[in-house]
Scaffold this active site. Structure first.
Site, PDB file in Angstrom:
ATOM      1  N   GLU A   1     -10.620  10.806   3.671  1.00  0.00           N
ATOM      2  CA  GLU A   1      -9.839   9.597   3.377  1.00  0.00           C
ATOM      3  C   GLU A   1      -8.946   9.886   2.184  1.00  0.00           C
ATOM      4  OE1 GLU A   1     -10.733   4.924   2.132  1.00  0.00           O
ATOM      5  OE2 GLU A   1     -12.405   6.291   2.513  1.00  0.00           O
TER       6      GLU A   1
ATOM      7  N   ASN B   1      -4.943   8.142   5.841  1.00  0.00           N
ATOM      8  CA  ASN B   1      -4.544   7.086   4.922  1.00  0.00           C
ATOM      9  C   ASN B   1      -4.270   5.874   5.801  1.00  0.00           C
ATOM     10  OD1 ASN B   1      -3.411   5.280   3.172  1.00  0.00           O
ATOM     11  ND2 ASN B   1      -2.114   6.774   2.138  1.00  0.00           N
TER      12      ASN B   1
ATOM     13  N   ARG C   1       9.426   1.801  -0.889  1.00  0.00           N
ATOM     14  CA  ARG C   1       8.471   0.720  -1.117  1.00  0.00           C
ATOM     15  C   ARG C   1       7.726   0.956  -2.425  1.00  0.00           C
ATOM     16  NH1 ARG C   1       2.621   0.287   1.199  1.00  0.00           N
ATOM     17  NH2 ARG C   1       2.071  -1.783   0.474  1.00  0.00           N
TER      18      ARG C   1
ATOM     19  N   HIS D   1      -5.666   8.205  -0.386  1.00  0.00           N
ATOM     20  CA  HIS D   1      -4.832   7.079  -0.826  1.00  0.00           C
ATOM     21  C   HIS D   1      -3.934   7.576  -1.953  1.00  0.00           C
ATOM     22  CE1 HIS D   1      -7.134   4.233   1.508  1.00  0.00           C
ATOM     23  NE2 HIS D   1      -8.229   4.845   1.069  1.00  0.00           N
TER      24      HIS D   1
ATOM     25  N   ALA E   1      -3.433  -0.569   4.471  1.00  0.00           N
ATOM     26  CA  ALA E   1      -4.090  -1.874   4.409  1.00  0.00           C
ATOM     27  C   ALA E   1      -5.259  -2.003   5.382  1.00  0.00           C
ATOM     28  CB  ALA E   1      -3.073  -2.987   4.658  1.00  0.00           C
TER      29      ALA E   1
ATOM     30  N   ARG F   1      -8.669  -4.733  -2.017  1.00  0.00           N
ATOM     31  CA  ARG F   1      -8.454  -3.290  -1.915  1.00  0.00           C
ATOM     32  C   ARG F   1      -9.660  -2.476  -2.407  1.00  0.00           C
ATOM     33  NH1 ARG F   1      -3.010  -2.508  -0.771  1.00  0.00           N
ATOM     34  NH2 ARG F   1      -1.605  -4.104  -1.597  1.00  0.00           N
TER      35      ARG F   1
ATOM     36  N   ARG G   1      -6.703  -1.091  -8.336  1.00  0.00           N
ATOM     37  CA  ARG G   1      -5.629  -2.049  -8.091  1.00  0.00           C
ATOM     38  C   ARG G   1      -6.133  -3.453  -8.401  1.00  0.00           C
ATOM     39  NH1 ARG G   1      -1.939  -0.038  -4.068  1.00  0.00           N
ATOM     40  NH2 ARG G   1      -0.828  -2.009  -4.341  1.00  0.00           N
TER      41      ARG G   1
ATOM     42  N   SER H   1      -2.341   5.659  -4.255  1.00  0.00           N
ATOM     43  CA  SER H   1      -2.828   4.981  -5.455  1.00  0.00           C
ATOM     44  C   SER H   1      -4.354   4.976  -5.400  1.00  0.00           C
ATOM     45  CB  SER H   1      -2.283   3.548  -5.522  1.00  0.00           C
ATOM     46  OG  SER H   1      -2.844   2.757  -4.484  1.00  0.00           O
TER      47      SER H   1
ATOM     48  N   TYR I   1       3.885   4.059  -5.398  1.00  0.00           N
ATOM     49  CA  TYR I   1       3.788   5.074  -4.353  1.00  0.00           C
ATOM     50  C   TYR I   1       4.720   6.270  -4.553  1.00  0.00           C
ATOM     51  CZ  TYR I   1       1.245   1.295  -2.130  1.00  0.00           C
ATOM     52  OH  TYR I   1       0.346   0.303  -1.870  1.00  0.00           O
TER      53      TYR I   1
ATOM     54  N   PRO J   1       0.043   1.436   8.167  1.00  0.00           N
ATOM     55  CA  PRO J   1       1.204   0.565   8.005  1.00  0.00           C
ATOM     56  C   PRO J   1       1.897   0.685   6.658  1.00  0.00           C
ATOM     57  CG  PRO J   1      -0.810  -0.708   7.799  1.00  0.00           C
ATOM     58  CD  PRO J   1      -1.204   0.665   8.254  1.00  0.00           C
ATOM     59  N   ASN J   2       3.197   0.552   6.732  1.00  0.00           N
ATOM     60  CA  ASN J   2       4.115   0.528   5.594  1.00  0.00           C
ATOM     61  C   ASN J   2       4.320   1.883   4.934  1.00  0.00           C
ATOM     62  OD1 ASN J   2       4.681  -2.301   5.789  1.00  0.00           O
ATOM     63  ND2 ASN J   2       2.651  -2.659   4.917  1.00  0.00           N
TER      64      ASN J   2
ATOM     65  N   ASP K   1     -15.076   1.540  13.621  1.00  0.00           N
ATOM     66  CA  ASP K   1     -15.685   2.060  14.849  1.00  0.00           C
ATOM     67  C   ASP K   1     -15.019   3.354  15.306  1.00  0.00           C
ATOM     68  OD1 ASP K   1     -17.476  -0.041  14.912  1.00  0.00           O
ATOM     69  OD2 ASP K   1     -16.341  -1.189  16.394  1.00  0.00           O
TER      70      ASP K   1
ATOM     71  N   HIS L   1      -9.145  -1.745   4.476  1.00  0.00           N
ATOM     72  CA  HIS L   1      -9.940  -2.760   3.806  1.00  0.00           C
ATOM     73  C   HIS L   1     -10.532  -3.821   4.728  1.00  0.00           C
ATOM     74  CE1 HIS L   1      -8.162  -0.730   0.472  1.00  0.00           C
ATOM     75  NE2 HIS L   1      -6.953  -1.061   0.885  1.00  0.00           N
TER      76      HIS L   1
END
Length: 140
Positions: free
Chosen positions: A94, A70, A14, A96, A73, A108, A103, A98, A19, A6-7, A83, A76
């Site tokens: 994985e 990625n 943003r 990210h 949100a 996070r 943070r 940032s 970012y 998301p986002n 699962d 977390h």
């Protein structure tokens, strides 16, 4: 698969101070190009809908496809994501933009993805995706 949560579709608009200014379309092209250079065919996707991301992870599990993820949100708190990642048979990296551990928001600082990942790349901006693809290429 390079999957984004998301986002992240708002990259470039943003919080550019966190970012950066690269858009999601630019990031997709970079990932395709970086992947090609590593001998990988990149299928790049972004969604704001958790069920859709879970469907993609299930598809990756069924097909034996490696994944750069990625989850934004959802990283977390989504036990459904935990699962789904646990079903993967090919490597998961994985990533990210940032560094969540640095943070100020304490929520996070934990990840439901990390236990299933062969590597975590965080805090390297957009270049972290290149690094994640390199990690993935090395793991397969």
């Amino acid at each position: 698969m390079v999957l984004n949560g998301p986002n992240l579709g708002r990259l470039g608009r943003r919080q550019p101070e966190i970012y950066g200014t690269t858009t999601i379309a630019e990031l997709e092209q970079l990932c395709v190009d970086w992947g090609r250079g590593l001998g990988l065919e990149v299928d790049f996707r972004q969604t704001n809908h958790e069920g859709e991301l879970l469907d993609w992870l299930n598809q990756a599990a069924d097909e034996g496809w490696p994944v750069v993820l990625n989850a934004a949100a959802w990283t977390h708190y989504s036990w459904a994501l935990f699962d789904a990642c646990g079903q993967l048979t090919a490597p998961l990296v994985e990533v990210h933009i940032s560094d969540p551990s640095q943070r100020p928001e304490e929520f996070r600082h934990s990840s439901v993805v990390t236990p299933h990942a062969v590597a975590v790349v965080a805090g390297h901006g957009i270049d972290g995706y290149r690094m994640a693809l390199e990690q993935l290429a090395a793991a397969i």
